[in-house]
Scaffold this active site. Structure first.
Site, PDB file in Angstrom:
ATOM      1  CE  LYS A  93     131.835  67.206 125.585  1.00  0.00           C
ATOM      2  NZ  LYS A  93     131.427  67.289 124.144  1.00  0.00           N
ATOM      3  CE  LYS A 117     125.739  58.152 126.481  1.00  0.00           C
ATOM      4  NZ  LYS A 117     126.124  58.168 125.046  1.00  0.00           N
ATOM      5  CE  LYS A 129     124.274  62.538 120.210  1.00  0.00           C
ATOM      6  NZ  LYS A 129     125.168  61.627 120.949  1.00  0.00           N
ATOM      7  N   GLY A 168     131.491  64.694 118.277  1.00  0.00           N
ATOM      8  CA  GLY A 168     131.054  63.864 117.156  1.00  0.00           C
ATOM      9  C   GLY A 168     130.008  62.833 117.555  1.00  0.00           C
ATOM     10  CG  ASP A 169     126.253  60.358 117.682  1.00  0.00           C
ATOM     11  OD1 ASP A 169     126.423  59.913 118.821  1.00  0.00           O
ATOM     12  OD2 ASP A 169     125.399  59.873 116.896  1.00  0.00           O
TER      13      ASP A 169
HETATM   14  P1  NDP Z   1     130.236  56.326 112.800  1.00  0.00           P
HETATM   15  O1  NDP Z   1     129.571  57.262 111.880  1.00  0.00           O
HETATM   16  O2  NDP Z   1     131.713  56.380 112.975  1.00  0.00           O
HETATM   17  O3  NDP Z   1     129.844  54.831 112.434  1.00  0.00           O
HETATM   18  C1  NDP Z   1     128.526  54.413 112.379  1.00  0.00           C
HETATM   19  C2  NDP Z   1     128.490  52.959 111.967  1.00  0.00           C
HETATM   20  O4  NDP Z   1     127.159  52.463 112.131  1.00  0.00           O
HETATM   21  C3  NDP Z   1     128.845  52.756 110.503  1.00  0.00           C
HETATM   22  O5  NDP Z   1     129.404  51.492 110.344  1.00  0.00           O
HETATM   23  C4  NDP Z   1     127.474  52.858 109.832  1.00  0.00           C
HETATM   24  O6  NDP Z   1     127.416  52.214 108.577  1.00  0.00           O
HETATM   25  C5  NDP Z   1     126.608  52.135 110.850  1.00  0.00           C
HETATM   26  N1  NDP Z   1     125.228  52.640 110.769  1.00  0.00           N
HETATM   27  C6  NDP Z   1     124.828  53.929 110.890  1.00  0.00           C
HETATM   28  N2  NDP Z   1     123.492  54.035 110.744  1.00  0.00           N
HETATM   29  C7  NDP Z   1     123.061  52.786 110.517  1.00  0.00           C
HETATM   30  C8  NDP Z   1     121.787  52.243 110.288  1.00  0.00           C
HETATM   31  N3  NDP Z   1     120.682  53.026 110.249  1.00  0.00           N
HETATM   32  N4  NDP Z   1     121.701  50.900 110.125  1.00  0.00           N
HETATM   33  C9  NDP Z   1     122.824  50.117 110.172  1.00  0.00           C
HETATM   34  N5  NDP Z   1     124.055  50.587 110.379  1.00  0.00           N
HETATM   35  C10 NDP Z   1     124.171  51.897 110.551  1.00  0.00           C
HETATM   36  O7  NDP Z   1     129.495  56.540 114.214  1.00  0.00           O
HETATM   37  P2  NDP Z   1     129.988  56.132 115.671  1.00  0.00           P
HETATM   38  O8  NDP Z   1     130.783  54.876 115.646  1.00  0.00           O
HETATM   39  O9  NDP Z   1     130.546  57.330 116.313  1.00  0.00           O
HETATM   40  O10 NDP Z   1     128.579  55.872 116.386  1.00  0.00           O
HETATM   41  C11 NDP Z   1     127.970  54.581 116.443  1.00  0.00           C
HETATM   42  C12 NDP Z   1     126.977  54.542 117.585  1.00  0.00           C
HETATM   43  O11 NDP Z   1     127.660  54.811 118.821  1.00  0.00           O
HETATM   44  C13 NDP Z   1     125.855  55.584 117.526  1.00  0.00           C
HETATM   45  O12 NDP Z   1     124.695  55.037 118.123  1.00  0.00           O
HETATM   46  C14 NDP Z   1     126.369  56.706 118.409  1.00  0.00           C
HETATM   47  O13 NDP Z   1     125.323  57.485 118.924  1.00  0.00           O
HETATM   48  C15 NDP Z   1     127.050  55.903 119.502  1.00  0.00           C
HETATM   49  N6  NDP Z   1     128.055  56.592 120.290  1.00  0.00           N
HETATM   50  C16 NDP Z   1     129.133  57.229 119.725  1.00  0.00           C
HETATM   51  C17 NDP Z   1     130.094  57.819 120.510  1.00  0.00           C
HETATM   52  C18 NDP Z   1     131.313  58.453 119.945  1.00  0.00           C
HETATM   53  O14 NDP Z   1     132.163  58.901 120.737  1.00  0.00           O
HETATM   54  N7  NDP Z   1     131.499  58.500 118.644  1.00  0.00           N
HETATM   55  C19 NDP Z   1     129.947  57.849 121.970  1.00  0.00           C
HETATM   56  C20 NDP Z   1     128.845  57.088 122.471  1.00  0.00           C
HETATM   57  C21 NDP Z   1     127.945  56.514 121.650  1.00  0.00           C
HETATM   58  P3  NDP Z   1     127.519  53.089 107.226  1.00  0.00           P
HETATM   59  O15 NDP Z   1     128.967  53.412 107.080  1.00  0.00           O
HETATM   60  O16 NDP Z   1     126.985  52.205 106.177  1.00  0.00           O
HETATM   61  O17 NDP Z   1     126.666  54.307 107.451  1.00  0.00           O
HETATM   62  O1  2IT Z   2     126.680  59.571 122.484  1.00  0.00           O
HETATM   63  C1  2IT Z   2     127.709  60.094 122.956  1.00  0.00           C
HETATM   64  O2  2IT Z   2     127.993  60.008 124.148  1.00  0.00           O
HETATM   65  C2  2IT Z   2     128.617  60.786 122.032  1.00  0.00           C
HETATM   66  N1  2IT Z   2     128.354  60.806 120.836  1.00  0.00           N
HETATM   67  C3  2IT Z   2     129.835  61.476 122.547  1.00  0.00           C
HETATM   68  C4  2IT Z   2     129.491  62.843 123.065  1.00  0.00           C
HETATM   69  C5  2IT Z   2     130.666  63.694 123.471  1.00  0.00           C
HETATM   70  O3  2IT Z   2     130.385  64.844 123.834  1.00  0.00           O
HETATM   71  O4  2IT Z   2     131.817  63.249 123.445  1.00  0.00           O
END
Ligand code: NDP
Ligand code: 2IT
Length: 448
Positions: A93, A117, A129, A168-169
């Site tokens: 997952k 996690k 992943k 998603g991520d």
């Molecule tokens: P999104 O694509 O929705 O948003 C990403 C954000 O981070 C955007 O504002 C983007 O800016 C910015 N960003 C991406 N890459 C960079 C970079 N290299 N330098 C600076 N800013 C950057 O992603 P998420 O919000 O889903 O994910 C954000 C983080 O959280 C990641 O590390 C992800 O792995 C983690 N995560 C996500 C989960 C989820 O459920 N979605 C769960 C757990 C962790 P821009 O628009 O300019 O690209």
């Molecule tokens: O980093 C993370 O935990 C995620 N992007 C969410 C993974 C998931 O399967 O919901």
């Protein structure tokens, strides 16, 4: 830096030799192995039975070509990945990341972190992943759809609701999950819960969209309260403006904090009156534009080019929610100097090892990603449960589960740290608590 155990240090050296030029993966493994020093001393069977040697080697890596045709009729070729890291406690997952920086090392680091996690959530999910170096930015909906369909044309052979359940991520949100799920359904002629983060009309769970950001704030709230503090009246800085950052901002504000800054990869906005989240959502989610647009409608706000300087804004609580290694040692020193008393990781591995050491040494409360952002994947597991039942919970029911999961997770990580002589160190506590469940399952299976 040597790990203070000869066996673990040898494991680390083999990981580096076998996975050259993958610094993010090395960083993630080193942190976990360092936390395991007291565990291998107390439980030598993990070493004897080869559990840790197996744990650092993915069960399977799938790497494939993703050809698609752009709006000009030109063939584009990207690279797709799925790392099926560990299925000891459940089907693989973990999310899919679409970003030009993606290569095998990034997916391996994320897959490795996901093992611990997912274990910490208390739910039956293994670690995996995937993703691609495809950049959705600036692409039309048609281009994104054709890319997603090509990606799934290969990936569908390797996933399934009891095998591997992506989500998603970065760069993969509701739009991409829709295209991916629709294509999987067509290829298999099956309607199953093979992806999470689905839309509400076709099997998604209420509160999954909000879950990572909300969960981050629930975890942080537990940590703050345990130390006689709270979000109430606190000034908060959040990096990023995507899924995690947006709902962290919403919940922190609901808890009585004032969020004064958010960012994207180009720069950050500072709004002394508190961020207008409806405006951020319109710019980022609906219009898919740059965060710099914010200041066109908010005269009191300022835009600064360069996202890394966001940590110079004085705050009580910092929530890095953008990407790996976005907060380094120098940024940590600035936060400390400005009186910041808590940092909680919404993104995966956003703080460099130097930043983590500096924050912990200064007594800043530090919540590591594996624990603090686990609410997203936990709610994905709740989406899987609902899909299996063919029944749905209300928003309030899912949110209640999420709150309980984050509270239990905080206490488990705290207790594991204390039990192994590192009271207050949630990095060690999360790594150890996450490891023990997976390692005991692996021991039970023998050599497989
Ligand atoms: P999104 O694509 O929705 O948003 C990403 C954000 O981070 C955007 O504002 C983007 O800016 C910015 N960003 C991406 N890459 C960079 C970079 N290299 N330098 C600076 N800013 C950057 O992603 P998420 O919000 O889903 O994910 C954000 C983080 O959280 C990641 O590390 C992800 O792995 C983690 N995560 C996500 C989960 C989820 O459920 N979605 C769960 C757990 C962790 P821009 O628009 O300019 O690209
Ligand atoms: O980093 C993370 O935990 C995620 N992007 C969410 C993974 C998931 O399967 O919901």
């Amino acid at each position: 830096m040597m790990i203070q155990d000869a066996y673990l240090n040898g494991v680390m050296e083999r990981v580096i030799a076998r996975n050259p030029a993958e610094p993010e993966f090395h960083q993630a493994v080193r942190e976990v192995l360092t936390s395991l020093v007291p565990v291998v001393a107390a439980r030598p069977e993990y070493v004897r039975e080869g559990v840790i040697d197996c744990l650092v080697e993915p069960e399977r890596i799938i790497k494939f070509r993703v050809p698609w045709v752009d709006d000009q009729g030109i063939v584009q070729v990207n690279r797709g990945f799925r790392v099926q890291f560990n299925s000891a406690i459940g089907p693989y997952k973990g999310g899919l990341r679409f970003h030009p920086s993606v290569y095998e090392g990034i997916i391996k680091f994320l897959g490795f972190e996901q093992i611990f996690k997912n274990s910490l959530t208390g739910l039956p999910i293994g670690g995996g992943k995937g993703g691609s170096d495809f950049d959705p930015k600036g692409k039309s909906d048609g281009e994104v759809m054709r890319f997603c369909q090509s990606f799934m044309t290969e990936l569908f052979k390797y996933i399934g609701p009891d095998t591997d359940v992506p989500a998603g991520d970065i760069g993969v949100g509701a739009r991409e999950i829709g295209y991916l799920f629709g294509h999987y359904k067509r290829l298999r002629n099956e309607f199953t819960g093979v992806l999470t983060g689905k839309g509400l009309t076709y099997g998604g769970s209420l509160a999954r969209t909000e879950a990572t950001g909300y969960g981050l704030c629930y975890f942080t709230d537990n940590m703050l309260r345990d130390h006689g503090r709270s979000f109430e009246g606190a000034t908060v800085v959040i990096s990023g403006s995507g899924n995690v950052a947006t709902y962290a901002c919403q919940k922190a504000t609901a808890f009585g904090a004032k969020v004064v800054a958010m960012s994207d990869s180009n720069g950050y906005v500072y709004d002394p009156n508190g961020i207008d989240l409806a405006l951020i959502k319109r710019i980022k989610e609906v219009e898919r534009k740059r965060i710099s647009e914010y200041v066109k409608e908010k005269s009191a706000a300022q835009y600064h080019e360069g996202c890394r300087d966001i940590w110079q804004i004085p705050c009580d609580i910092a929530l890095p929610c953008a990407t790996q290694n976005e907060l380094d040692g120098a940024a940590a020193m600035t936060l400390i100097k400005n009186g910041c008393y808590a940092v909680a990781e919404g993104a995966n591995m956003p703080c460099t090892p130097e930043a983590v050491s500096a924050l912990q040494a200064a007594g800043v409360l530090f919540a590591p990603a594996k624990a603090a952002n686990a609410g997203g994947v936990a709610t994905s597991a709740l989406e899987m449960s609902q899909n299996s039942m063919r029944f749905y919970w209300t928003f309030e029911e899912v949110d209640e589960h999420l709150q309980r999961i984050m509270r239990d997770l905080y206490h488990n990580a705290s207790q594991a740290a204390a039990q192994y002589g590192m009271a207050g160190d949630l990095v060690a506590g999360a790594n150890i608590a996450g490891f023990l469940k997976v390692a005991d399952a692996m021991l039970a299976y023998g050599v497989v």
